[in-house]
Design an enzyme around this catalytic site. Structure first.
Site, PDB file in Angstrom:
ATOM      1  CG  HIS A  75       7.069 -41.557   7.725  1.00 55.43           C
ATOM      2  ND1 HIS A  75       5.756 -41.179   7.769  1.00 55.43           N
ATOM      3  CD2 HIS A  75       7.499 -41.541   9.012  1.00 55.43           C
ATOM      4  CE1 HIS A  75       5.411 -40.932   9.027  1.00 55.43           C
ATOM      5  NE2 HIS A  75       6.456 -41.136   9.795  1.00 55.43           N
ATOM      6  CE1 TYR A 204       1.360 -37.082   1.288  1.00 54.62           C
ATOM      7  CE2 TYR A 204       0.595 -34.927   0.566  1.00 54.62           C
ATOM      8  CZ  TYR A 204       1.583 -35.730   1.087  1.00 54.62           C
ATOM      9  OH  TYR A 204       2.809 -35.189   1.412  1.00 54.62           O
ATOM     10  N   PRO A 296       2.013 -26.797  -1.269  1.00 49.11           N
ATOM     11  CG  PRO A 296       0.946 -26.498   0.794  1.00 49.11           C
ATOM     12  CD  PRO A 296       1.051 -25.921  -0.574  1.00 49.11           C
ATOM     13  CE  LYS A 300       9.683 -33.492  -3.849  1.00 51.10           C
ATOM     14  NZ  LYS A 300       9.854 -34.177  -2.573  1.00 51.10           N
ATOM     15  CE1 TYR A 388       5.118 -36.712  -0.441  1.00 51.82           C
ATOM     16  CE2 TYR A 388       6.585 -38.116   0.830  1.00 51.82           C
ATOM     17  CZ  TYR A 388       5.551 -37.190   0.769  1.00 51.82           C
ATOM     18  OH  TYR A 388       4.978 -36.726   1.941  1.00 51.82           O
TER      19      TYR A 388
HETATM   20  P1  RFL Z   1      11.664 -18.601   4.970  1.00 47.51           P
HETATM   21  O1  RFL Z   1      11.417 -19.747   5.898  1.00 47.51           O
HETATM   22  O2  RFL Z   1      10.506 -17.783   4.553  1.00 47.51           O
HETATM   23  O3  RFL Z   1      12.757 -17.680   5.660  1.00 47.51           O
HETATM   24  C1  RFL Z   1      13.088 -16.402   5.153  1.00 47.51           C
HETATM   25  C2  RFL Z   1      13.550 -15.546   6.305  1.00 47.51           C
HETATM   26  O4  RFL Z   1      13.882 -14.249   5.791  1.00 47.51           O
HETATM   27  C3  RFL Z   1      13.408 -13.286   6.710  1.00 47.51           C
HETATM   28  N1  RFL Z   1      13.236 -12.000   6.044  1.00 47.51           N
HETATM   29  C4  RFL Z   1      14.083 -10.971   6.166  1.00 47.51           C
HETATM   30  N2  RFL Z   1      15.244 -10.869   6.823  1.00 47.51           N
HETATM   31  C5  RFL Z   1      15.882  -9.667   6.779  1.00 47.51           C
HETATM   32  N3  RFL Z   1      15.390  -8.582   6.114  1.00 47.51           N
HETATM   33  C6  RFL Z   1      14.233  -8.653   5.438  1.00 47.51           C
HETATM   34  N4  RFL Z   1      13.751  -7.580   4.813  1.00 47.51           N
HETATM   35  C7  RFL Z   1      13.531  -9.897   5.449  1.00 47.51           C
HETATM   36  N5  RFL Z   1      12.367 -10.303   4.906  1.00 47.51           N
HETATM   37  C8  RFL Z   1      12.196 -11.585   5.271  1.00 47.51           C
HETATM   38  C9  RFL Z   1      12.103 -13.872   7.228  1.00 47.51           C
HETATM   39  O5  RFL Z   1      11.728 -13.308   8.482  1.00 47.51           O
HETATM   40  C10 RFL Z   1      12.453 -15.350   7.346  1.00 47.51           C
HETATM   41  O6  RFL Z   1      12.909 -15.695   8.625  1.00 47.51           O
HETATM   42  O7  RFL Z   1      12.398 -19.078   3.627  1.00 47.51           O
HETATM   43  P2  RFL Z   1      13.494 -20.240   3.409  1.00 47.51           P
HETATM   44  O8  RFL Z   1      14.568 -20.181   4.456  1.00 47.51           O
HETATM   45  O9  RFL Z   1      13.858 -20.188   1.994  1.00 47.51           O
HETATM   46  O10 RFL Z   1      12.685 -21.605   3.719  1.00 47.51           O
HETATM   47  C11 RFL Z   1      11.638 -22.024   2.888  1.00 47.51           C
HETATM   48  C12 RFL Z   1      10.602 -22.821   3.705  1.00 47.51           C
HETATM   49  O11 RFL Z   1      10.237 -22.064   4.834  1.00 47.51           O
HETATM   50  C13 RFL Z   1       9.347 -23.142   2.873  1.00 47.51           C
HETATM   51  O12 RFL Z   1       9.699 -23.509   1.556  1.00 47.51           O
HETATM   52  C14 RFL Z   1       8.516 -24.313   3.474  1.00 47.51           C
HETATM   53  O13 RFL Z   1       8.027 -23.986   4.720  1.00 47.51           O
HETATM   54  C15 RFL Z   1       7.353 -24.693   2.558  1.00 47.51           C
HETATM   55  N6  RFL Z   1       6.507 -25.761   3.125  1.00 47.51           N
HETATM   56  C16 RFL Z   1       6.887 -27.097   3.063  1.00 47.51           C
HETATM   57  N7  RFL Z   1       8.067 -27.427   2.511  1.00 47.51           N
HETATM   58  C17 RFL Z   1       8.483 -28.752   2.496  1.00 47.51           C
HETATM   59  O14 RFL Z   1       9.572 -29.028   1.977  1.00 47.51           O
HETATM   60  N8  RFL Z   1       7.721 -29.760   3.048  1.00 47.51           N
HETATM   61  C18 RFL Z   1       6.515 -29.501   3.619  1.00 47.51           C
HETATM   62  O15 RFL Z   1       5.914 -30.433   4.152  1.00 47.51           O
HETATM   63  C19 RFL Z   1       6.040 -28.140   3.611  1.00 47.51           C
HETATM   64  N9  RFL Z   1       4.865 -27.821   4.163  1.00 47.51           N
HETATM   65  C20 RFL Z   1       5.277 -25.443   3.719  1.00 47.51           C
HETATM   66  C21 RFL Z   1       4.471 -26.517   4.222  1.00 47.51           C
HETATM   67  C22 RFL Z   1       4.850 -24.130   3.831  1.00 47.51           C
HETATM   68  C23 RFL Z   1       3.637 -23.848   4.417  1.00 47.51           C
HETATM   69  N10 RFL Z   1       3.286 -22.471   4.506  1.00 47.51           N
HETATM   70  C24 RFL Z   1       2.634 -21.874   5.573  1.00 47.51           C
HETATM   71  C25 RFL Z   1       3.781 -21.534   3.523  1.00 47.51           C
HETATM   72  C26 RFL Z   1       3.261 -26.261   4.809  1.00 47.51           C
HETATM   73  C27 RFL Z   1       2.812 -24.929   4.891  1.00 47.51           C
HETATM   74  C28 RFL Z   1       1.466 -24.734   5.503  1.00 47.51           C
HETATM   75  C1  PHB Z   2       3.214 -31.097   7.084  1.00 46.64           C
HETATM   76  O1  PHB Z   2       3.372 -32.013   7.904  1.00 46.64           O
HETATM   77  O2  PHB Z   2       3.106 -29.911   7.444  1.00 46.64           O
HETATM   78  C2  PHB Z   2       3.130 -31.421   5.636  1.00 46.64           C
HETATM   79  C3  PHB Z   2       3.400 -32.720   5.219  1.00 46.64           C
HETATM   80  C4  PHB Z   2       3.308 -33.033   3.872  1.00 46.64           C
HETATM   81  C5  PHB Z   2       2.963 -32.059   2.958  1.00 46.64           C
HETATM   82  C6  PHB Z   2       2.716 -30.760   3.371  1.00 46.64           C
HETATM   83  C7  PHB Z   2       2.797 -30.433   4.729  1.00 46.64           C
HETATM   84  O3  PHB Z   2       2.853 -32.396   1.649  1.00 46.64           O
END
Ligand code: RFL
Ligand code: PHB
Length: 393
Positions: A75, A204, A296, A300, A388
């Site tokens: 993109h 957005y 989110p 980032k 971004y």
């Molecule tokens: P994770 O993915 O939470 O993985 C951590 C893992 O550790 C495990 N764990 C354990 N394992 C062993 N023993 C224990 N006691 C444990 N406790 C926990 C868990 O089961 C899990 O598998 O962290 P990690 O790897 O640092 O990754 C981070 C990302 O997942 C997170 O930052 C992103 O998902 C955030 N996020 C977004 N980030 C972006 O860069 N771009 C996006 O567009 C974006 N959109 C989002 C998001 C997060 C969202 N939510 C639901 C929080 C959109 C949403 C809605």
């Molecule tokens: C997503 O596709 O889940 C998404 C994209 C952009 C954002 C947050 C979440 O800023």
């Protein structure tokens, strides 16, 4: 109790832990990943969708870029909808050609699991009661149990990549750890649906009824979000109510073209800014959501996790291959400098685009003026764009 040994013990089989394990294994450094849940559970979490170009490069370096390059979408811009109109931020133009890749976290994680399996990497699933010991010594170890048996793992380093709720950050004494937190008074209700995305690029939207985001996973899979009160329950939102509210927050011509359908996933995520310092304690190194959370809005979260892994990977390579510890010694400071910039950007984007329940008319005029300024200034657009697509590592 069984006792095993590895060089780097990684807690957490999310994207951070798997990526580090994969990168190190390819350079001959031994790791074991300990994950609390099953692989299907980890893959069932619908999260991020936008990868910075630096993260995409790291996936390629890990030998995991093939499907991302084939199926992910590059993109070159995003839209910001406000006051009934759509303004575009040309990311490529304002950064000298940088772009982002739209490729879901689920797919990133699936590719990493596949790569780990192909190389014979060890990921211990359903590891219970993981605990960290002797972190200040040169002989740290962790313990866990699985299927009723206790295990001890001796190692050189422990990596805490266990997300916000994992045990690693909590293993740092409270007189050492400093936590910064801001909780926002709303959440995001997200819906995944097998429909064609309403726009070829992300939208957005700032609206008096609240923020909305139109994103996607592919040309047949859309991801939409709307800002909701943090007290809302997902069961209180029917699909019809969601689509109606989303449409009400988009410019009329965009709403008219929105294809709706049954949701295949629906959830509410709270929004918070959180940073824990330092990211190193003895021979424990924190990475990703274990150390920091962003709202989110700037996409980032996963990308900040990836930059931690970049610094850790290089620090560990220098230690094992060059006997040089400067990278590991400086890890916390280097990683945090970039983390705080991603925090600032995410906080700024969140403030710019959301409706705050206690905001006054004057606050809303400031928000609108911030947007008017943005689209009248190449300098402001360049600042948004460079953040971004991702600041350099
Ligand atoms: P994770 O993915 O939470 O993985 C951590 C893992 O550790 C495990 N764990 C354990 N394992 C062993 N023993 C224990 N006691 C444990 N406790 C926990 C868990 O089961 C899990 O598998 O962290 P990690 O790897 O640092 O990754 C981070 C990302 O997942 C997170 O930052 C992103 O998902 C955030 N996020 C977004 N980030 C972006 O860069 N771009 C996006 O567009 C974006 N959109 C989002 C998001 C997060 C969202 N939510 C639901 C929080 C959109 C949403 C809605
Ligand atoms: C997503 O596709 O889940 C998404 C994209 C952009 C954002 C947050 C979440 O800023």
């Amino acid at each position: 109790m069984s006792i095993t040994t590895t060089q780097v013990a990684i807690i957490g089989g999310g994207p951070s832990g798997l990526l580090l394990s994969q990168l190190l294994h390819r350079r001959g450094i031994e790791t074991v990943v300990f994950e609390k849940h099953t692989r299907d559970y980890v893959l069932g979490r619908i999260r991020a969708g936008v990868l910075e170009h630096g993260f995409a490069d790291l996936m390629r370096e890990a030998g995991c870029g093939e499907r991302m390059d084939a199926e992910g979408e590059i993109h070159e811009g995003i839209y910001i909808a406000h006051q009934g109109r759509m303004d575009r931020v040309d990311l490529a133009k304002h950064t000298g050609g940088d772009t982002v890749v739209v490729y879901g976290q689920t797919e990133v994680t699936r590719d990493l699991y596949q790569a780990r399996a192909d190389m014979g990497g060890v990921v211990v699933h359903q590891a219970e009661d993981v605990a960290l010991h002797d972190l200040k010594s040169t002989t740290p170890y962790l313990t866990y149990s699985k299927d009723g048996t206790s295990h001890r793992v001796n190692c050189d380093y422990i990596i805490g990549a266990d997300g916000f709720h994992g045990p690693s950050r909590k293993a740092i004494p409270s007189d050492v750890l400093r936590e910064y937190e801001k909780v926002y008074p709303f959440g995001w209700l997200g819906v995944l649906s097998e429909t064609k995305p309403v726009s070829p690029e992300l939208i957005y939207a700032r609206h008096d009824r609240g923020f909305a985001l139109c994103s996607m996973r592919s040309q047949v899979l859309s991801r939409y979000y709307i800002q909701v009160p943090i007290t809302d329950n997902v069961d209180g939102w029917s699909d019809d109510a969601f689509w109606a509210e989303l449409k009400s927050r988009l410019p009329a011509d965009v709403a008219a073209g929105l294809e709706t359908g049954p949701s295949i996933e629906k959830s509410i995520a709270p929004l918070r800014s959180f940073v824990a310092e330092p990211m190193r304690y003895g021979n424990l190194f924190l990475a990703g959501d274990a150390a920091h959370i962003v709202p989110p809005t700037g996409a980032k979260g996963l990308n900040s996790a990836a930059s931690d892994i970049y610094y850790l990977y290089h620090g560990l390579l220098d230690h094992y291959l060059k006997d040089d510890d400067a990278g590991l010694e400086g890890y916390s400071e280097t990683a945090l400098a970039r983390v705080w910039k991603a925090q600032r950007f995410s906080w700024w984007m969140t403030n710019l685009l959301h409706r705050f329940p206690d905001s006054a008319e004057v606050d809303r005029r400031f928000q609108q003026t911030d947007l008017d300024y943005l689209f009248s200034s190449d300098a402001a657009l360049a600042s948004l764009a460079e953040n971004y697509v991702g600041l350099p590592y």
